[in-house]
Design an enzyme around this catalytic site. Sequence first.
Site, mmCIF file in Angstrom:
data_model
loop_
_atom_site.group_PDB
_atom_site.id
_atom_site.type_symbol
_atom_site.label_atom_id
_atom_site.label_comp_id
_atom_site.label_asym_id
_atom_site.label_seq_id
_atom_site.Cartn_x
_atom_site.Cartn_y
_atom_site.Cartn_z
ATOM 1 N N ASN A 1 0.877 -1.105 -0.048
ATOM 2 C CA ASN A 1 -0.138 -0.104 -0.101
ATOM 3 C C ASN A 1 1.119 1.152 0.057
ATOM 4 O OD1 ASN A 1 -1.949 2.046 0.475
ATOM 5 N ND2 ASN A 1 -2.435 1.378 2.563
ATOM 6 N N LYS B 1 0.017 4.275 -0.333
ATOM 7 C CA LYS B 1 -0.692 5.556 0.374
ATOM 8 C C LYS B 1 -0.410 6.727 -0.385
ATOM 9 C CE LYS B 1 -0.520 3.176 4.809
ATOM 10 N NZ LYS B 1 -0.005 3.179 6.099
ATOM 11 N N HIS C 1 -9.650 1.135 5.011
ATOM 12 C CA HIS C 1 -8.495 1.513 5.530
ATOM 13 C C HIS C 1 -8.647 2.394 6.620
ATOM 14 C CE1 HIS C 1 -4.273 2.703 6.502
ATOM 15 N NE2 HIS C 1 -3.883 1.489 5.759
ATOM 16 N N GLU D 1 -6.936 4.787 7.681
ATOM 17 C CA GLU D 1 -6.609 6.194 7.494
ATOM 18 C C GLU D 1 -7.852 7.130 6.648
ATOM 19 O OE1 GLU D 1 -2.952 5.643 5.442
ATOM 20 O OE2 GLU D 1 -1.957 4.957 7.500
ATOM 21 N N GLU E 1 -5.577 -4.723 10.447
ATOM 22 C CA GLU E 1 -4.365 -3.591 10.885
ATOM 23 C C GLU E 1 -4.622 -2.809 11.948
ATOM 24 O OE1 GLU E 1 -2.473 -2.509 6.830
ATOM 25 O OE2 GLU E 1 -4.344 -1.490 7.084
ATOM 26 N N GLY F 1 2.255 2.267 10.879
ATOM 27 C CA GLY F 1 3.504 3.293 10.526
ATOM 28 C C GLY F 1 4.093 3.745 11.663
ATOM 29 N N SER G 1 3.359 -2.100 10.469
ATOM 30 C CA SER G 1 4.763 -2.152 10.613
ATOM 31 C C SER G 1 5.375 -3.556 10.345
ATOM 32 C CB SER G 1 4.993 -1.976 12.072
ATOM 33 O OG SER G 1 4.663 -0.648 12.298
HETATM 34 P P1 PGA Z 1 2.670 0.297 7.616
HETATM 35 O O1 PGA Z 1 1.329 0.438 6.896
HETATM 36 O O2 PGA Z 1 3.353 -0.901 7.024
HETATM 37 O O3 PGA Z 1 3.548 1.593 7.436
HETATM 38 O O4 PGA Z 1 2.376 0.160 9.093
HETATM 39 C C1 PGA Z 1 0.423 -0.431 6.827
HETATM 40 C C2 PGA Z 1 -1.054 -0.068 6.321
HETATM 41 O O5 PGA Z 1 -1.598 0.794 6.833
HETATM 42 O O6 PGA Z 1 -1.360 -0.651 5.331
#
Ligand code: PGA
Length: 229
Positions: free
Chosen positions: A6, A8, A88, A90, A157, A163, A193
Amino acid sequence: MIFAANFKTNHTRSSTAAYLKQLAKTIAPKRAEDRVMVFPPATALDRYEGDFTVGAQNAYPVQNGAVTGEIGLEQLEEFDIRTILIGHSERRELLGESQEMVAKKFSFFKEHGFEIIYCIGEPLEVREAGEEAVKAYLFAQFEGIDLSYEKLIVAYEPIWAIGTGRSATTEAIASTHAALRSKVTVPLLYGGSVKPANITEITAIDNVDGVLVGSASLDVESFSEMILK
Ligand code: PGA
């Protein structure tokens, strides 16, 4: 295993094209049964022919119309995009997407036969409240979602692990995925992560059928390393 990247709000049209080309080279020796998916930003979507699946991170549930700043089905169809991320954290947290909106997107893209990676995850205060609270929170994110949809993949997640460099523990992933498995038979991804240093441990957990990777997928070498491990 499914390995999904992903991006983003990272990478451009040209860097995505270069990434896909490089990825094809570096992961050539990958296991035949493994599946690789890449979700670039909307401006980098393009027709793609190759071994991976290129999908959209988001779209609005319309064919086309008056939704300033969004893309709809027409813009995905131009490039034959048939896979989408929905729900997601976010989008839920930063962009205020309600469960109702998420479910509306799900129904729309299901109706159009898309493969859907449906994301769920709890905030830290819910995790700290214990397993039962986590389960209740996650199951509430299944409201309005057809869990029997044959082109569904669920991604768990935990928000506090996204992140942050701090992945959930093996025990927390195992127990959460076991709880999810009691509800769905579709593939279950873990995200939060995931990186080369913990990929082997995470993919070895029962009921983990793959990973959704943000930060550590941005660099093609790092993403390849995870796929080849
Ligand atoms: P990350 O994000 O690997 O940077 O923790 C995962 C995600 O949001 O899909």
